[in-house]
Enzyme design. Structure first.
Site, PDB file in Angstrom:
ATOM      1  N   GLY A 147      -5.530 -10.759  -6.557  1.00 62.70           N
ATOM      2  CA  GLY A 147      -6.685  -9.555  -6.115  1.00 62.70           C
ATOM      3  C   GLY A 147      -5.593  -7.852  -6.371  1.00 62.70           C
ATOM      4  O   GLY A 147      -5.705  -7.538  -6.356  1.00 62.70           O
TER       5      GLY A 147
ATOM      6  N   ALA B 194      -5.955 -12.579  -3.017  1.00 62.14           N
ATOM      7  CA  ALA B 194      -7.364 -13.064  -2.531  1.00 62.14           C
ATOM      8  C   ALA B 194      -6.707 -13.460  -1.020  1.00 62.14           C
ATOM      9  O   ALA B 194      -5.282 -14.222  -1.187  1.00 62.14           O
ATOM     10  CB  ALA B 194      -7.690 -13.621  -2.798  1.00 62.14           C
TER      11      ALA B 194
ATOM     12  N   GLU C  70      -3.456 -17.439 -10.127  1.00 63.13           N
ATOM     13  CA  GLU C  70      -5.081 -18.345 -10.330  1.00 63.13           C
ATOM     14  C   GLU C  70      -5.122 -19.734 -10.145  1.00 63.13           C
ATOM     15  O   GLU C  70      -5.215 -20.473 -10.231  1.00 63.13           O
ATOM     16  CB  GLU C  70      -6.173 -18.003 -10.079  1.00 63.13           C
ATOM     17  CG  GLU C  70      -6.270 -16.098  -9.083  1.00 63.13           C
ATOM     18  CD  GLU C  70      -5.416 -15.071  -9.584  1.00 63.13           C
ATOM     19  OE1 GLU C  70      -4.614 -14.995 -10.474  1.00 63.13           O
ATOM     20  OE2 GLU C  70      -5.869 -13.663  -9.747  1.00 63.13           O
TER      21      GLU C  70
ATOM     22  N   GLU D  63      -4.615  -7.090  -9.531  1.00 65.05           N
ATOM     23  CA  GLU D  63      -5.847  -6.875  -9.848  1.00 65.05           C
ATOM     24  C   GLU D  63      -6.493  -5.921  -9.397  1.00 65.05           C
ATOM     25  O   GLU D  63      -6.473  -4.451  -9.957  1.00 65.05           O
ATOM     26  CB  GLU D  63      -6.666  -7.873  -9.932  1.00 65.05           C
ATOM     27  CG  GLU D  63      -7.110  -8.994 -10.377  1.00 65.05           C
ATOM     28  CD  GLU D  63      -8.198 -10.207  -9.907  1.00 65.05           C
ATOM     29  OE1 GLU D  63      -7.792 -10.238  -8.931  1.00 65.05           O
ATOM     30  OE2 GLU D  63      -8.583 -10.748 -10.720  1.00 65.05           O
TER      31      GLU D  63
HETATM   32  N1  T1G Z   1      -2.928 -16.271   1.097  1.00 66.23           N
HETATM   33  C1  T1G Z   1      -3.426 -16.355   2.584  1.00 66.23           C
HETATM   34  N2  T1G Z   1      -1.994 -16.703   2.780  1.00 66.23           N
HETATM   35  C2  T1G Z   1      -0.983 -16.801   1.623  1.00 66.23           C
HETATM   36  C3  T1G Z   1      -0.981 -16.563   0.497  1.00 66.23           C
HETATM   37  C4  T1G Z   1      -2.561 -15.889   0.442  1.00 66.23           C
HETATM   38  N3  T1G Z   1      -3.082 -15.413  -0.881  1.00 66.23           N
HETATM   39  N4  T1G Z   1      -0.036 -16.220  -0.025  1.00 66.23           N
HETATM   40  C5  T1G Z   1       0.931 -16.670   1.032  1.00 66.23           C
HETATM   41  N5  T1G Z   1       0.566 -17.442   1.784  1.00 66.23           N
HETATM   42  C6  T1G Z   1       0.903 -17.381   3.344  1.00 66.23           C
HETATM   43  C7  T1G Z   1       1.647 -18.979   2.946  1.00 66.23           C
HETATM   44  O1  T1G Z   1       0.966 -19.787   3.267  1.00 66.23           O
HETATM   45  C8  T1G Z   1       2.600 -18.950   4.230  1.00 66.23           C
HETATM   46  O2  T1G Z   1       1.717 -19.177   5.633  1.00 66.23           O
HETATM   47  C9  T1G Z   1       2.895 -17.592   4.053  1.00 66.23           C
HETATM   48  O3  T1G Z   1       1.695 -16.372   3.520  1.00 66.23           O
HETATM   49  C10 T1G Z   1       4.246 -17.113   3.422  1.00 66.23           C
HETATM   50  O4  T1G Z   1       4.452 -17.984   2.015  1.00 66.23           O
HETATM   51  C11 T1G Z   1      -9.582 -12.492  -6.888  1.00 66.23           C
HETATM   52  C12 T1G Z   1      -9.067 -14.546  -6.177  1.00 66.23           C
HETATM   53  C13 T1G Z   1       3.377 -14.450  -2.241  1.00 66.23           C
HETATM   54  C14 T1G Z   1       5.225 -16.113  -4.113  1.00 66.23           C
HETATM   55  O5  T1G Z   1      -1.913 -16.884  -5.293  1.00 66.23           O
HETATM   56  O6  T1G Z   1       2.993 -17.394  -4.434  1.00 66.23           O
HETATM   57  O7  T1G Z   1      -5.955 -13.336  -5.437  1.00 66.23           O
HETATM   58  O8  T1G Z   1       2.815 -21.102   6.306  1.00 66.23           O
HETATM   59  O9  T1G Z   1       6.141 -19.383   2.384  1.00 66.23           O
HETATM   60  O10 T1G Z   1       7.967 -17.741  -0.222  1.00 66.23           O
HETATM   61  O11 T1G Z   1      -9.060 -12.841  -8.365  1.00 66.23           O
HETATM   62  O12 T1G Z   1       3.199 -17.366  -1.136  1.00 66.23           O
HETATM   63  O13 T1G Z   1       3.754 -18.894   7.054  1.00 66.23           O
HETATM   64  O14 T1G Z   1       1.490 -19.514   7.554  1.00 66.23           O
HETATM   65  O15 T1G Z   1       4.872 -18.380  -0.061  1.00 66.23           O
HETATM   66  O16 T1G Z   1       8.293 -16.237   0.539  1.00 66.23           O
HETATM   67  C15 T1G Z   1      -3.937 -15.692  -5.891  1.00 66.23           C
HETATM   68  C16 T1G Z   1      -0.001 -17.107  -3.440  1.00 66.23           C
HETATM   69  C17 T1G Z   1      -4.796 -15.851  -4.749  1.00 66.23           C
HETATM   70  C18 T1G Z   1      -0.230 -15.855  -4.496  1.00 66.23           C
HETATM   71  C19 T1G Z   1       5.777 -15.561  -1.305  1.00 66.23           C
HETATM   72  N6  T1G Z   1      -2.137 -15.609  -5.108  1.00 66.23           N
HETATM   73  N7  T1G Z   1       1.608 -17.073  -2.634  1.00 66.23           N
HETATM   74  O17 T1G Z   1       6.552 -16.862  -1.170  1.00 66.23           O
HETATM   75  O18 T1G Z   1       6.375 -17.649   1.431  1.00 66.23           O
HETATM   76  S1  T1G Z   1      -6.322 -16.250  -5.012  1.00 66.23           S
HETATM   77  C20 T1G Z   1      -1.523 -15.855  -5.209  1.00 66.23           C
HETATM   78  C21 T1G Z   1       2.258 -17.381  -3.439  1.00 66.23           C
HETATM   79  C22 T1G Z   1      -6.783 -14.364  -6.380  1.00 66.23           C
HETATM   80  C23 T1G Z   1      -8.365 -13.412  -6.819  1.00 66.23           C
HETATM   81  C24 T1G Z   1      -7.971 -14.741  -7.082  1.00 66.23           C
HETATM   82  C25 T1G Z   1       3.661 -16.849  -2.731  1.00 66.23           C
HETATM   83  C26 T1G Z   1       4.300 -15.711  -2.917  1.00 66.23           C
HETATM   84  P1  T1G Z   1       2.589 -19.632   6.961  1.00 66.23           P
HETATM   85  P2  T1G Z   1       4.842 -18.071   1.370  1.00 66.23           P
HETATM   86  P3  T1G Z   1       7.047 -17.333  -0.100  1.00 66.23           P
END
Ligand code: T1G
Length: 692
Positions: free
Chosen positions: A105, A66, A128, A108
């Site tokens: 997500g 998400a 999450e 999912e």
């Molecule tokens: N939403 C918004 N921005 C995100 C993002 C996300 N989920 N994930 C990464 N970014 C942005 C991050 O802030 C950075 O921005 C850029 O992307 C590169 O990220 C319904 C509710 C995917 C492994 O927890 O683990 O789904 O600083 O530097 O090292 O059940 O990002 O460039 O402006 O980390 O290559 C669940 C979180 C969400 C994944 C990539 N998903 N992200 O790593 O790049 S909750 C997560 C990561 C959800 C559902 C629920 C990592 C990555 P900027 P980065 P990276």
């Protein structure tokens, strides 16, 4: 190819529709992406010419979750669950084609599709829990149906990324595509499903693992007990376990409803915003205002380490782990051989735990060589000095490096707090000198304090910050001052902990309060683990401090079976009557009558001076922003992620309360509690630490 919206395209490959998402940086499920998906599914599933659908992403990864940036704001339609109904009702196979990281997500979404194919380099997971919430898009109901209850509990409460090969073995991925041929493979896979008249495999219909779990209701409490320490104080893991219990006890749709309730509880709790803050703070720390991303990045294809001790060996492993050859320099053959054998033992221990194959151990060991000649570092791109913490010794080495290192080489010191400007003055190239402060054990701890000296060039700063990420570290840029940022704040807590035990608290009281707050262990247990005799010299010891007396009695911590605590043969700690007596004697000598000190006072006296020091660090401009201090204390000292970080926590308490308490303590116990002028100013202006 037709554009459904700005981030979604639709194309046909024969009778297979291909939905392509392209929403950098990680194809997060933003509102635009959700709208594009809903429209695309509606259109393709209703179109009689379409016999099957492939969902694929452009850019570096499949949907990574998400859009976390939308959290904490009013949710805008459509919700992912809206178009899951379309997938459930579909009579055509929908196949998710995965590369990069299908997370949260994103995973999912792919589980609500009917099949999943991925390239071998892909990873998936439900992380999450790391941002204080739970998979609220059906993941807690879908994953147990695919991998079983126990594996689902482990994956969702660790948030770990599962490599494609394992995901395939677990049944999350139905097939693995050759690298670089994902789209063609996915279309072909879909065509075969149709040709072989394969069923529309809806996750809601997969009940064999749920039925199996129903026979073993004890699995949940067993899991709770086995993970209690790791998951203590956190609210998300318990709600995740409850969701999986619902997946076993309830029909799919009722389980989804229960998941939504438990998810909303977390979103409205204090830990989700705190952990979201931590998530973004870690990424913000990589941004240096006067060193833009366009700054030159120097090549680092070979590294030299001076010193094969605990730090030098640990540091070397970080580079070998990512395929960068390392040359370690020592002055004595035995020291070099000992250092190399410790590295090998570390790798072999990881291999025994299944973290590495023996082939990988050998590959990494081949990348690490040793020499007794400093001149052997003449061609390396980066040299890291990791020798005695003494200024004269370091200056001598840097003067020699000046004569040896090639032009443009990065000259780094791993000093934990000495003045790097002074070290740089021993060379003719101060612009090449930087601090790379690793934390022990250097091959494990994620924090790297990158220390900017007066003359350090921007290219070397940028290169160091990028290199940190490459070796899997979380870096924060700090300035030159005693202890830099992390240890400078640590000192505040150590001083107060020592004072508390000479006023009536016992070491185990202080440790208990800080452990219950969320630290992995308290300061006294930490000292026993590290060894009380670090920096202690028997000849100079005068028995003036608790530590002196303990070391003189050869109570040097866990390694001698006794320190502040007594230890049994399994190193289980218990309060020591010997230590208690030493403390009481100290107090008698100083004429101090002990008093009961409340847990609240222990906590405030340990934490508030740390917050105050953090404010002073910002005033001295030795850290760029308060959230960098949060990152440093989470990744270097175990400040609990679910509290957002030491300065974030200070903002939750409120700067005004911190100031009032510091003044109260100052009046009672003296100027060590003197508030930073900037703290006074922040309170006077009604600002927060995050605003500095
Ligand atoms: N939403 C918004 N921005 C995100 C993002 C996300 N989920 N994930 C990464 N970014 C942005 C991050 O802030 C950075 O921005 C850029 O992307 C590169 O990220 C319904 C509710 C995917 C492994 O927890 O683990 O789904 O600083 O530097 O090292 O059940 O990002 O460039 O402006 O980390 O290559 C669940 C979180 C969400 C994944 C990539 N998903 N992200 O790593 O790049 S909750 C997560 C990561 C959800 C559902 C629920 C990592 C990555 P900027 P980065 P990276």
């Amino acid at each position: 190819m037709t554009a459904i919206n700005a981030v979604t395209d639709l194309s046909m490959d024969g009778d297979i529709a291909v939905i392509t998402l392209n929403s950098p940086p990680v194809n997060a499920l933003s509102q635009a992406v959700r709208e594009g998906l809903e429209a695309s599914f509606k259109q393709t599933l209703a179109d009689p010419k379409v016999k099957g659908v492939v969902l694929i992403c452009e850019g570096k990864t499949f949907v990574a979750g998400a859009d976390i940036r939308e959290f904490g704001k009013p949710r805008k339609p459509p919700s992912t669950k809206d178009f899951y109904k379309l997938l459930d009702a579909s009579t055509k196979p929908v196949v998710a084609a995965i590369h990069g990281t299908a997370l949260g997500g994103g995973l999912e979404l792919s589980m609500m599709c009917h099949y999943r194919v991925a390239v071998p380099s892909a990873r998936c997971g439900l992380p999450e829990v790391n941002i204080g919430i739970l998979p609220g898009g059906g993941g807690t109901q879908a994953l147990p149906r695919i991998v079983g209850v126990e594996r689902a509990l482990e994956m969702m409460t660790t948030g770990r990324h599962v490599p494609a090969k394992e995901a395939h073995e677990l049944g999350i991925f139905d097939a693995l595509a050759p690298e670089g041929q994902l789209r063609a493979f996915a279309v072909d896979f879909t065509r075969k499903l149709i040709a072989e008249n394969k069923p529309i495999k809806r996750v809601r219909d997969l009940n064999d693992k749920i039925d199996e779990a129903r026979k073993h209701p004890e699995v949940f409490d067993k899991f709770r007990k086995a993970n209690a320490r790791r998951l203590r104080n956190m609210t998300a893991p318990e709600n995740i376990i409850k969701c999986v219990e619902a997946a076993v006890a309830l029909p799919f749709d009722d389980g989804l409803k229960r998941e939504t309730e438990l998810s909303q509880e977390l979103h409205s709790g204090p830990q989700a915003p705190a952990m979201r803050h931590s998530f973004f703070a870690e990424r913000e720390a990589a941004k240096i205002p006067d060193v833009p991303d366009t700054t030159e990045v120097l090549p680092v294809n070979s590294v030299g380490i001076i010193g094969a001790g605990t730090m030098g060996g640990g540091i070397a492993m970080n580079f070998a782990n990512v395929g960068i050859p390392v040359k370690i320099i020592e002055t004595k053959k035995e020291a070099l051989e000992r250092g190399l054998s410790v590295i090998r033992k570390n790798y072999e221990r990881t291999a025994q735990r299944g973290g590495l194959t023996m082939d990988e151990v050998e590959k990494r060991m081949k990348l690490i060589s040793g020499s007794l000649e400093l001149g052997d570092l003449k061609d390396v791109d980066l040299i890291i000095e990791a020798i005695f913490e003494r200024m004269d010794v370091k200056k001598d080495v840097f003067a020699k490096l000046d004569a040896v290192a090639k032009p443009g080489a990065i000259l780094a010191t791993n000093t934990s707090g000495l003045n790097i400007d002074e070290i740089a003055s021993a060379t003719k190239r101060p612009e090449s000198v930087i601090g790379l402060h690793f934390f022990s054990p250097a091959n494990v701890m994620k924090l790297l304090e990158v220390v900017r000296a007066d003359h350090t060039s921007k290219a070397i700063i940028n290169t160091s910050m990028k290199l940190a990420k490459k070796i899997g570290k979380v870096a924060a840029l700090v300035g030159v001052c005693p202890g830099f940022v992390g240890n400078r704040i640590l000192r505040q807590r150590q001083v107060e902990a020592q004072n508390l035990v000479l006023e009536g608290a016992m070491p185990w009281d202080v440790d208990r309060v800080l452990y219950n707050f969320g630290f992995p262990m308290g300061p006294f247990a930490m000292s026993d683990l590290a060894g009380l005799d670090i920096g202690w010299v028997k000849e100079n010891s005068k028995g003036e401090t608790l530590r002196d007396v303990l070391c003189e009695m050869d109570r040097r911590g866990q390694k001698t079976g006794a320190g502040y605590y007594d230890y049994d043969e399994n190193r289980n700690a218990k309060p020591s009557p010997v230590t208690e007596k030493i403390i009481k004697d100290f107090m008698a000598k100083k004429g101090v009558n002990g008093r009961h000190i409340s847990d609240e006072e222990i906590l405030e006296r340990c934490l508030y001076p740390m917050i105050n020091e953090g404010v002073q660090i910002l005033a001295d401009r030795k850290a760029i922003r308060s959230s960098d201090i949060d990152v440093i204390w989470q990744y270097g000292y175990g400040f609990p992620h679910y509290r957002g970080g030491i300065m974030y926590y200070g903002d939750q308490i409120g700067p005004a309360k911190v100031l009032a308490k510091m003044k109260e303590f100052q009046a009672q116990m003296g100027d060590r509690f003197k508030p930073s002028p900037l703290l006074e100013k922040i309170v006077a202006e009604g600002k927060r630490f995050a605003d500095i």
